[in-house]
Write an enzyme that holds these catalytic residues in place. Sequence first.
Site, PDB file in Angstrom:
ATOM      1  N   CYS A 138       0.823  -1.209   0.000  1.00 42.04           N
ATOM      2  CA  CYS A 138       0.000   0.000   0.000  1.00 42.04           C
ATOM      3  C   CYS A 138       0.857   1.258   0.000  1.00 42.04           C
ATOM      4  CB  CYS A 138      -0.916  -0.030   1.226  1.00 42.04           C
ATOM      5  SG  CYS A 138      -1.940   1.439   1.367  1.00 42.04           S
ATOM      6  N   CYS A 141      -0.394   4.074   2.247  1.00 44.31           N
ATOM      7  CA  CYS A 141      -0.100   3.868   3.674  1.00 44.31           C
ATOM      8  C   CYS A 141       1.384   4.100   3.975  1.00 44.31           C
ATOM      9  CB  CYS A 141      -0.425   2.438   4.121  1.00 44.31           C
ATOM     10  SG  CYS A 141      -1.927   1.771   3.434  1.00 44.31           S
ATOM     11  N   ASP A 142       2.257   3.602   3.121  1.00 45.02           N
ATOM     12  CA  ASP A 142       3.671   3.511   3.489  1.00 45.02           C
ATOM     13  C   ASP A 142       4.619   4.375   2.656  1.00 45.02           C
ATOM     14  OD1 ASP A 142       2.941   1.619   5.393  1.00 45.02           O
ATOM     15  OD2 ASP A 142       3.112  -0.040   3.983  1.00 45.02           O
TER      16      ASP A 142
END
Length: 317
Positions: A138, A141-142
């Site tokens: 992701c 997200c990261d």
Amino acid sequence: MKDMEEKVEKLVIIGSGPAGLTAAIYGSRADLEPLVFMGTKYGGQLMLTSEVENFPGFPDPVLGPDLISRMKSQAEKLGARLVQDDVVRVNFRTHPFEVYTSPGVTRALSVIIATGANPRRLNLRSEMKLMGKGVSNCAVCDGFFFRGKKVAVVGGGDTAMEEATFLTKFASSVQVIHRRDELRASAALKKEAFANPKISFIWDSAVTDVIGDGKVQGVRTRNLKTGDEGELQVDGVFVAIGYDPNTEIFRGEVDLDSKGYVALHNGTESSVPGVFVAGDVHDFRYRQAITAAADGCKALLDAEKFVKQKLEVKIAN
Ligand code: NAP
């Protein structure tokens, strides 16, 4: 199989990621006394995430499993019953609906399906070992953790192109590794990726290993046409080779779309009135903890209305 016929639950929730647990929190406050079948491997994709920095209300990063644990505690504190059983079969052709687990069959006026989706894996031992330590599924997200670093994206579909383009906001370079010499992604996303000077492509290649001890340091590749082996130094690997929705037990019970996701018919309702849907099990587009949580809330509000009507009819009779 034990028959719990005497009791009909108002609401059964299947799944325990942010969608299922948010539905449980709202469901408890709505006096639906939700029974949540969390599954033996509860918590969903957040259990494989390290730090979450974009969930509102957490100015300091929170670990994915901690976030799930907090949601679980909140749901339990409000009265939800959380059990770690796996649902093995459902029967939505009868009402009350039947939900089968190894202890027996549970009857319910309404059901929320929140079983999520699993990102496809390269099936490398090193990939799993370094998951959350440089390997991610992701970018949203990261990606932030890779400011000024080199990353690789594996895959040639829409997700891979979106992730690659998104990652160029942070990374110094993004190398897309694709197993063919042609992308599957839509024309618009392809065009955007090709035009981005930070993105380059390694064609006809598979990732054969993720290198690193404690954190990602690179990947090994093999050219599938020539057999040539290569090594790439990167700090992050984003595996974007598609998702598999967890819908096997619902096949034949609710309508699924051509890719196996649960199809929505009316708001959050599935093709069966009284069976509602939340999170990645229907949503292949947004796939965020916060959008799944919002979905759980919406599904619950719809389920609440449905249950209220059922109970009113029962009282009137
Ligand atoms: P996808 O379309 O199934 O693409 C998966 C990609 O990964 C393909 O390029 C595939 O290669 C590759 N792949 C699959 N298994 C692999 C393996 N074991 N090793 C290496 N490569 C592998 O999945 P997706 O990109 O996640 O998209 C899923 C759905 O969501 C699609 O319908 C997509 O259009 C949609 N979506 C839309 C948007 C948008 O509209 N903005 C954004 C994201 C996703 P091959 O090409 O060789 O098969």
